[in-house]
Design an enzyme around this catalytic site. Structure first.
Site, short mmCIF file in Angstrom:
data_model
loop_
_atom_site.label_atom_id
_atom_site.label_comp_id
_atom_site.label_asym_id
_atom_site.label_seq_id
_atom_site.Cartn_x
_atom_site.Cartn_y
_atom_site.Cartn_z
N TYR A 132 70.03 53.99 50.93
CA TYR A 132 70.22 52.55 50.68
C TYR A 132 69.62 51.73 51.82
O TYR A 132 68.85 50.78 51.59
CB TYR A 132 71.71 52.28 50.51
CG TYR A 132 72.11 50.82 50.57
CD1 TYR A 132 71.64 49.91 49.63
CD2 TYR A 132 72.99 50.37 51.57
CE1 TYR A 132 72.02 48.57 49.69
CE2 TYR A 132 73.37 49.05 51.63
CZ TYR A 132 72.89 48.15 50.70
OH TYR A 132 73.26 46.83 50.77
N SER A 168 70.35 44.18 54.53
CA SER A 168 71.68 44.67 54.92
C SER A 168 71.71 45.18 56.35
O SER A 168 70.69 45.63 56.90
CB SER A 168 72.06 45.81 53.97
OG SER A 168 73.22 46.47 54.42
N ASN A 169 72.92 45.17 56.91
CA ASN A 169 73.14 45.79 58.23
C ASN A 169 72.86 47.29 58.19
O ASN A 169 72.72 47.92 59.24
CB ASN A 169 74.57 45.51 58.70
CG ASN A 169 75.61 46.28 57.92
OD1 ASN A 169 75.95 47.41 58.27
ND2 ASN A 169 76.13 45.71 56.85
N CYS A 210 80.24 40.62 53.55
CA CYS A 210 80.63 39.32 53.00
C CYS A 210 81.83 39.49 52.07
O CYS A 210 81.68 39.99 50.95
CB CYS A 210 79.45 38.67 52.28
SG CYS A 210 79.81 36.97 51.78
N LYS A 233 66.36 49.04 51.92
CA LYS A 233 66.36 47.66 52.43
C LYS A 233 65.27 47.48 53.48
O LYS A 233 64.67 46.40 53.57
CB LYS A 233 67.73 47.30 53.00
CG LYS A 233 68.84 47.20 51.93
CD LYS A 233 68.59 46.05 50.97
CE LYS A 233 69.74 45.87 49.98
NZ LYS A 233 69.52 44.77 49.03
N GLY A 245 70.31 44.71 42.64
CA GLY A 245 69.91 46.04 43.10
C GLY A 245 71.13 46.86 43.45
O GLY A 245 72.27 46.42 43.32
N ILE A 246 70.86 48.08 43.92
CA ILE A 246 71.94 48.98 44.33
C ILE A 246 72.42 48.52 45.71
O ILE A 246 71.62 48.29 46.61
CB ILE A 246 71.44 50.44 44.36
CG1 ILE A 246 70.96 50.86 42.96
CG2 ILE A 246 72.52 51.37 44.88
CD1 ILE A 246 71.99 50.78 41.86
N LEU A 280 69.80 39.00 44.95
CA LEU A 280 71.01 39.77 45.25
C LEU A 280 71.07 41.05 44.42
O LEU A 280 71.94 41.89 44.63
CB LEU A 280 72.26 38.93 44.95
CG LEU A 280 72.37 37.58 45.67
CD1 LEU A 280 73.57 36.80 45.12
CD2 LEU A 280 72.52 37.78 47.16
#
Ligand code: NAI
Ligand code: 15L
Length: 263
Positions: free
Chosen positions: A134, A109-110, A164, A138, A71-72, A69
Site C-alpha cells: 500500500y 499517506s504516511n 484522519c 502511494k 483506491g485501496i 480519495l
C-alpha cells in the site's frame, strides 16, 4: 469551481468531503466503485471503477478540480492495490491530461515513510521508506504526480495524510492525527491557492507530539488549528503497548508488521 470531482466518495473521507465541501463548487461529482447515497441538490453520483480507463476519462470530463480519495486505503493483495492505486492513478492522470489539467488533491499517506522510527523528525525531502505494498503504491502515485507536473504542468497537492478520524485512537495517533476540521480547511486551501505546483504536504494537525515538519503547508496558506493534546489524558489511560512493538517503534505503526497478502 463549477464542478469538483470526489473519487472514493463512498469511503470514510469521501463521505466527510461530500458532507462538508458543497460550498466549494456548483456541483460535486461523486464517484466510487461501491454504492453511494442518491444524488442530492448540487450533486452528481457516478459509479466508476478507477481501473476502467474509458470510464475514468468520461468521469473527469467537465471537472475543474479533483479530490482523489479513491483506491485501496490499507494493506491488501497486489491485485487489489494494482487496480485501484496503480492502474487507477495512471487512468486518472491520463484523464486529467485529456481534459485540461484540473487541479488534483491526491490523498497519499504516511505509509510512504512508515519504516522511519518514531524518534525521527521528517521533512518532505527525506527519502521514502514505505511499510508495505500500500505504501509503495502511494509512492508510485507521488511519482506519477511529479512526472505529470514536470512534463505537462499538471498541478497536484500530494497530501500525506496521517490518521484522519474524529479523535486519535492510540498513542501513535497522538502524533499522526488529522482532525476532520483541519482536513476540510486543507482541501479549501489547496483549491483556492493561486499557484500550487506539486508540493508534498503533511496532512496532520498541529499536534505537540508531531513528527513531521509542516513547513510546506505554508505555501498554500494552510495552518492546522487542532492539537491531539486535548485527548492526552484519555489516551494515557489506555494500556501501553511494549516498547518494542511496531506501534511503539515505527511511524507506520502496525502496517510494518503486515505480511504480503496473497488474496
Ligand atoms: P476508504 O477505504 O474508506 O475509502 C476509499 C474508497 O475508494 C472506498 O469507498 C472504495 O470503494 C473506493 N475504491 C477502492 N478501489 C476503487 C476502485 N478501483 N475504483 C473506484 N473506487 C475504489 O478510505 P478513506 O479512509 O476514506 O481514505 C481515503 C483516501 O485517503 C485513500 O486514498 C487513503 O489511502 C487515503 N488516506 C486515508 C487516511 C485516513 O486516515 N483515513 C490516512 C492516509 C491516507
Ligand atoms: C492510512 O493510510 C489508512 O488509509 C488509514 O486507514 C489509517 O490507518 C492511517 O493510514 C494511519 O496510519 O493511521
Amino acid at each position: 469551481m463549477k464542478r469538483l470531482l470526489i473519487t472514493g466518495a463512498a469511503g470514510t473521507l469521501g463521505k466527510l468531503a461530500r458532507a462538508r465541501l458543497g460550498h466549494m463548487a456548483d456541483v460535486l461529482r461523486l464517484a466510487d466503485i461501491a454504492d453511494m447515497d442518491p444524488a442530492g441538490d448540487g450533486e452528481e453520483v457516478v459509479p466508476c471503477d478507477l481501473a476502467d480507463a474509458a470510464a475514468v476519462h468520461d468521469l473527469v470530463q467537465g471537472c475543474d478540480g479533483i479530490l482523489h480519495l479513491g483506491g485501496i486505503s490499507v494493506e491488501r493483495s497486489w491485485d487489489q492495490i494494482q487496480r485501484g492505486n496503480i492502474t487507477g492513478v495512471y487512468n486518472l492522470y491520463e484523464a486529467a491530461r485529456a481534459h485540461g489539467h484540473p487541479r488534483i488533491l491526491f490523498a497519499t499517506s504516511n505509509h510512504t515513510i512508515g519504516y522511519y522510527r518514531q524518534d525521527q523528525v521528517l521533512r518532505v525531502t527525506d527519502p521514502v521508506k514505505p511499510d508495505g505494498l500500500y505504501g509503495v503504491s502511494k509512492c508510485f502515485g507521488e511519482a506519477m504526480a511529479s512526472m505529470y507536473h514536470s512534463k505537462f504542468g499538471q498541478e497536484t497537492a500530494l497530501v500525506r495524510i496521517g490518521s484522519c478520524l474524529d479523535k486519535p485512537r492510540d498513542r501513535r495517533m497522538m502524533s499522526t492525527w488529522l482532525s476532520p476540521d483541519d482536513f476540510v480547511s486543507l482541501i479549501e486551501c489547496v483549491f483556492r491557492a493561486p499557484m500550487l505546483g506539486c508540493p508534498i504536504i503533511w496532512g496532520v494537525s498541529d499536534n505537540n507530539a508531531g513528527w513531521w515538519n509542516t513547513e510546506t503547508a505554508k505555501l498554500i496558506g494552510w495552518r492546522p488549528k487542532d492539537n491531539s493534546e486535548i485527548f492526552r489524558v484519555e489516551i494515557e489511560a489506555t494500556p501501553r503497548p511494549p516498547a518494542d512493538a511496531p506501534q511503539s517503534v515505527y511511524q507506520g505503526g502496525v502496517f510494518t508488521a503486515e505480511p504480503i497478502h496473497k488474496t
